[in-house]
Design a protein around this motif. Structure first.
Motif, short mmCIF file in Angstrom:
data_model
loop_
_atom_site.label_atom_id
_atom_site.label_comp_id
_atom_site.label_asym_id
_atom_site.label_seq_id
_atom_site.Cartn_x
_atom_site.Cartn_y
_atom_site.Cartn_z
N ASP A 189 0.93 -1.40 0.07
CA ASP A 189 -0.03 -0.12 0.00
C ASP A 189 0.76 1.22 -0.12
O ASP A 189 1.88 1.30 0.49
CB ASP A 189 -0.76 -0.02 1.33
N LEU A 190 0.41 2.12 -0.45
CA LEU A 190 0.96 3.75 -0.38
C LEU A 190 0.27 4.67 0.58
O LEU A 190 -0.83 4.71 0.27
CB LEU A 190 1.02 4.35 -1.98
N VAL A 191 0.91 5.22 1.55
CA VAL A 191 0.36 5.97 2.25
C VAL A 191 1.29 7.23 2.54
O VAL A 191 2.40 7.39 2.89
CB VAL A 191 0.37 5.30 3.69
N THR A 192 0.30 8.36 2.16
CA THR A 192 1.29 9.70 2.34
C THR A 192 0.22 10.72 2.88
O THR A 192 -0.73 10.34 3.26
CB THR A 192 1.80 10.46 0.93
N GLY A 193 0.53 11.97 3.18
CA GLY A 193 -0.33 12.75 3.79
C GLY A 193 -1.50 13.17 2.93
O GLY A 193 -2.55 13.20 3.81
N GLU A 194 -1.20 12.97 1.73
CA GLU A 194 -2.54 13.22 0.92
C GLU A 194 -3.06 12.27 0.14
O GLU A 194 -4.23 12.30 -0.81
CB GLU A 194 -1.86 14.44 -0.19
N GLU A 195 -2.57 11.04 0.09
CA GLU A 195 -2.84 10.01 -0.61
C GLU A 195 -2.91 8.63 0.13
O GLU A 195 -2.07 8.45 0.96
CB GLU A 195 -2.04 10.05 -1.89
N LEU A 578 -6.12 17.44 4.39
CA LEU A 578 -7.05 17.62 5.42
C LEU A 578 -8.34 16.49 5.25
O LEU A 578 -9.05 16.31 6.34
CB LEU A 578 -7.81 19.07 5.36
N SER A 579 -8.55 16.40 4.07
CA SER A 579 -9.55 15.34 3.78
C SER A 579 -9.47 13.91 4.58
O SER A 579 -10.33 13.25 4.93
CB SER A 579 -9.89 14.99 2.38
N TYR A 580 -8.24 13.48 4.94
CA TYR A 580 -7.79 12.29 5.66
C TYR A 580 -7.78 12.41 7.09
O TYR A 580 -7.90 11.54 7.85
CB TYR A 580 -6.58 11.73 5.16
N ARG A 581 -8.01 13.72 7.60
CA ARG A 581 -8.04 14.09 9.15
C ARG A 581 -9.58 14.57 9.50
O ARG A 581 -9.84 14.28 10.46
CB ARG A 581 -6.95 15.04 9.30
N PHE A 582 -10.19 15.09 8.35
CA PHE A 582 -11.65 15.62 8.76
C PHE A 582 -12.49 14.96 7.48
O PHE A 582 -12.95 15.75 6.87
CB PHE A 582 -11.65 16.96 9.07
N MET A 583 -12.80 13.77 7.33
CA MET A 583 -13.23 13.24 6.33
C MET A 583 -14.80 13.85 5.73
O MET A 583 -15.03 14.13 4.73
CB MET A 583 -13.57 11.77 6.24
N ASP A 584 -15.56 13.97 7.11
CA ASP A 584 -16.93 14.64 6.84
C ASP A 584 -16.93 16.14 6.36
O ASP A 584 -17.93 16.55 5.81
CB ASP A 584 -17.63 14.49 8.18
N MET A 585 -15.95 16.67 6.71
CA MET A 585 -15.79 18.26 6.34
C MET A 585 -15.17 18.44 4.88
O MET A 585 -15.15 19.44 4.40
CB MET A 585 -15.25 18.90 7.42
N PHE A 586 -14.57 17.44 4.55
CA PHE A 586 -13.79 17.61 3.31
C PHE A 586 -14.12 16.48 2.31
O PHE A 586 -13.29 15.49 2.30
CB PHE A 586 -12.13 17.85 3.38
N PRO A 587 -15.39 16.14 2.03
CA PRO A 587 -15.87 15.18 1.42
C PRO A 587 -15.53 14.59 0.00
O PRO A 587 -15.76 13.50 -0.29
CB PRO A 587 -17.23 15.22 1.76
N ASP A 588 -15.02 15.41 -0.73
CA ASP A 588 -15.13 15.27 -2.12
C ASP A 588 -13.26 14.90 -2.62
O ASP A 588 -12.92 15.32 -3.44
CB ASP A 588 -15.27 16.58 -2.93
N ARG A 593 -8.75 14.87 -6.35
CA ARG A 593 -7.59 14.35 -6.87
C ARG A 593 -7.70 14.27 -8.36
O ARG A 593 -6.71 14.25 -9.35
CB ARG A 593 -7.69 12.65 -6.40
N ASP A 594 -8.94 14.01 -8.87
CA ASP A 594 -9.18 14.08 -10.44
C ASP A 594 -8.65 15.22 -11.10
O ASP A 594 -7.79 15.35 -12.19
CB ASP A 594 -10.51 13.68 -10.85
N ILE A 595 -9.09 16.43 -10.50
CA ILE A 595 -8.74 17.80 -11.40
C ILE A 595 -7.33 18.11 -10.79
O ILE A 595 -6.81 18.80 -11.73
CB ILE A 595 -9.71 19.02 -10.69
N GLN A 596 -6.84 17.73 -9.79
CA GLN A 596 -5.41 17.73 -9.55
C GLN A 596 -4.57 17.10 -10.61
O GLN A 596 -3.51 17.58 -10.97
CB GLN A 596 -5.06 17.08 -8.15
N LYS A 597 -4.78 15.98 -11.00
CA LYS A 597 -4.20 15.21 -12.01
C LYS A 597 -4.40 16.15 -13.52
O LYS A 597 -3.48 16.05 -14.22
CB LYS A 597 -4.79 13.73 -12.32
#
Length: 743
Positions: A189-195, A578-588, A593-597
């Protein structure tokens, strides 16, 4: 004011003064006695016993003195004590109870100092990880230079283990191990702060994990753990993450990879845990040669060359000059998205691609596999952040020089040997001296206060701000000689920025640990808006983010737009973090990630056309103006900075230049000072289009356009005789020469 009350009482006792100067005299008496109180060793000792160290004692006294001299009303007992002292009926020591009471009002922690000292006691970090202390770990240190195979051997053991974790300093490195592992049929598995990327389709956790070092788990048991680039344990900002991994990972085998300079520290740290260290030394796999000649001109570039610059402005300037010669070049620097870096590396490595030159910052020092034949240092001066968080300019260290130089002649590439040189001839002897020096040993490991420790502080100091809590923690913290407290300026900056927003302490702490560059205003503003929306319990949706960033975005037309796109990419990273720390508040997160690519692809288009963007930026600027680009961190004037600027101004000044400020002893010997002094004298001898102009260009303080304009202005002023008697004589001599030619 209190001193006026004291004066009034003294007047009643001693009689009416002859003139108004008596008032000033008696107020001076109060100040004199207060200062006498401050200087008393006995008082300072009593202050220390009550939790007032020298810094707090001084601050408390300043506040106490201001209170006495400016307050309109004080307690009657203090009033009486002051009167008695001024009339020689009391002693200044009698003020201490009132001083201590005042100090406790401005420093509430004095009432619970013993508890706070226990919380901030950082002298036994190994005890923070009971799970790791419950097992006997085997520590193996793979020591060697770049391109020695040390990490390869550690990864082989990682792949053969039943379970394992790889901890690296960069997302690129974690991604590389993630790919290698899965390609070798070892689910990882890959685990980073954002992914988070799972090897198993059902999102079950795999037996192996590749992660950035901040994301490693100290609770999960593994057979093998790999900690890469261990020398970064001394990093003033991120060193705590390596300390945490080294002391806290629950693995039967810990494979540590890095410079030999860290062996002694790691051995001492493991001695405190009762664990022995096995050292395996490696030599470089391919030869590396420091050339006896500098490049001197971009006309001498060869396929496989990499020019290393230490600023974006230099990157832009050099890349444009290269393409002006009809050559293609790839560009890599720190703020580019990982995908763009990989694409530029792929373009440079591809033998069928016409791009054979790379222009890069020291971002190539780790994380990218590059087929480089020759490393060319455009400059050996690099901006650094000192222990106070200030930017200073200094020569690159031996460790930095070796890390970058070692990228040439990578084992397994088409180049069987590596070469290193400089762009400018006068830099080459200095580079040779730097590379010949031993690497400075790693002396201490970084530590950082945890959220739990700050929460315990907040329990005792409920009215303190988070920034103040951190300040108090650091001021009270105790560490032994093997550790240091990491720089917390970035944390405090964010804490102050969002202080006015109502958040609970844990959420506030998380926002303040967000990985962003505080020199990017757009990213900081976005974090502020995230926090404000979060405090209202309003989810940060995909639509909201698109409106804020004005997505979709077009390819950049100039450098300024490219820099903004890089900032937007960082904003998307921030959202994902932030989405991996507050999933409910950053839900998308998936949509972002799609638009970041897509944004990564847009930035790639801009980087591929970087010289066109530079031309567009310069054509839109005032004539002769340099391209205004925000650097990694803005330049602040320090002693070394002043020294460099004095070099640059030397051509216009006949004043004797200041003596060079001596660099830290462990970094430079006295011979380096002599070299810099000689280089400055040479600059003064050769002003004009010589080495001074070259230095101005490579330091990013002058562009070719500006140089042409200066030359034109100089010629006009020279003809008009605007440089005083000496210049007029030169003009006369020049006229005579012209007359002779006409005859």
């Amino acid at each position: 004011m209190i001193f006026r009350s004291v004066v009034f009482d003294l007047i009643l006792r001693k009689g009416k003064p002859d003139n108004s100067e008596m008032l000033l005299f008696l107020s001076g008496e109060v100040l004199k006695n207060l200062n006498k109180f401050y200087k008393r060793k006995e008082i300072q000792r009593l202050g220390a016993e009550n939790g007032l160290d020298a810094r707090l004692f001084h601050q408390a006294f300043i506040s106490f003195r201001k209170y006495i001299m400016e307050s309109s009303s004080v307690s009657a007992d203090l009033h009486i004590i002051l009167n008695d002292i001024c009339c020689d009926a009391g002693h200044v020591d009698d003020l201490f109870p009132f001083f201590l009471r005042h100090a406790k009002q401005i420093f509430p922690m004095l009432d619970c100092m013993d508890d706070l000292r226990k919380i901030s006691d950082l002298r036994l970090p190994p005890n923070w990880y009971p799970e790791a202390r419950a097992i006997q770990r085997k520590i193996i240190f793979h020591a060697g230079p770049t391109n020695s195979g040390k990490t390869f051997h550690a990864i082989q053991r990682f792949l053969s283990a039943k379970s394992g974790v790889y901890c690296g300093p960069l997302k690129l490195l974690a991604h590389e191990i993630f790919q290698k592992s899965n390609d070798a049929n070892v689910p990882c598995d890959l685990v980073t702060g954002e992914e988070r990327v799972y090897a198993n389709e059902d999102a079950r956790q795999a037996t192996h994990i590749a992660c950035t070092i901040e994301m490693c788990s100290t609770n999960t048991p593994y057979e093998v753990a790999v900690i890469d680039e261990i020398q970064m344990i001394r990093d003033p900002a991120r060193g705590w993450a390596w300390t945490r991994a080294l002391l806290g990972l629950c693995a039967e085998e810990i494979h540590v990879c890095g410079e030999a300079a860290a062996i002694e520290l790691v051995t001492e740290l493991m001695y405190t845990t009762g664990e022995e260290v096995e050292v395996r030394n490696y030599e470089r796999l391919t030869p590396l040669t420091v050339l006896d000649y500098a490049l001197e001109s971009l006309d001498n570039l060869q396929p496989g060359d990499c020019i290393v610059c230490f600023s974006k402005n230099d990157i832009y300037s050099v890349s444009r000059q290269i393409e002006a010669r009809g050559l293609e070049c790839a560009v890599i620097y720190g703020s580019l998205p990982p995908g763009t870096k990989l694409e530029q590396a792929k373009k440079f490595n591809d033998p069928d691609d016409p791009c054979k030159i790379l222009v890069a910052t020291d971002a190539i020092g780790m994380g990218l596999n590059l087929c480089i034949k020759r490393i060319i240092f455009n400059s050996i001066i690099k901006p650094n952040i000192n222990e106070k968080g200030e930017k200073e300019i200094d020569l690159i260290t031996t460790s930095q020089a070796l890390q970058i130089s070692g990228r040439a002649g990578r084992y397994g590439s088409s180049f069987k040997r590596g070469e290193v040189t400089t762009m400018h001839r006068d830099d080459l002897p200095q580079l040779k001296e730097i590379l010949s020096e031993p690497v400075r040993p790693v002396k201490a490991a970084g530590l950082h206060p945890t959220a739990e420790q700050i929460e315990m502080f907040a329990y005792h100091l409920p009215d303190a701000t988070l920034s103040n809590l951190i300040d108090i923690f650091v001021s009270l913290s105790q560490v032994d000689g093997l550790y240091f407290v990491c720089n917390i300026d970035d944390f405090k900056f964010l804490a102050d920025m969002i202080q006015h927003i109502p958040l609970n302490l844990r959420s506030r702490y998380v926002f303040c640990t967000a990985p962003l560059n505080r020199k990017e205003p757009f990213v900081c503003t976005t974090l502020l808006k995230f926090a404000r929306q979060f405090s209202r319990n309003e989810p940060l949706t995909f639509d909201w983010l698109c409106r804020h960033t004005k997505w979709p975005l077009a390819p950049p037309k100039n450098i300024k737009e490219l820099v903004h796109l890089e900032a937007v990419h960082d904003v998307f990273d921030l959202y994902l973090w932030l989405s991996y720390r507050f999933m409910d508040m950053f839900p998308d997160a998936v949509l972002v990630r799609d638009i970041q690519k897509k944004l990564d692809n847009i930035i790639q288009i801009g980087v591929c056309n970087i010289t066109r963007l530079i031309r567009a930026s310069q054509s839109g600027a005032a004539p002769g103006a340099a391209v205004a680009v925000s650097e990694e961190f803005p330049l602040s004037r320090t002693k070394r900075d002043t020294r460099v600027m004095s070099d640059l101004q030397g051509a216009k000044s006949t004043v004797q230049l200041p003596t060079a400020v001596e660099a830290p002893e462990e970094r430079r010997a006295k011979s380096l000072k002599a070299y810099r002094s000689a280089a400055r004298r040479e600059d003064l001898k050769t002003h004009g289009r010589g080495s001074l102009a070259d230095r101005l260009l490579r330091e990013g303080l002058l562009t070719q356009e500006m140089l042409r304009q200066l030359e034109s202005e100089w010629q006009v002023q020279h003809r008009n005789g605007r440089y005083g008697p000496s210049s007029k004589r030169d003009d006369q001599n020049s006229s005579k020469e012209m007359g002779k030619k006409k005859k």
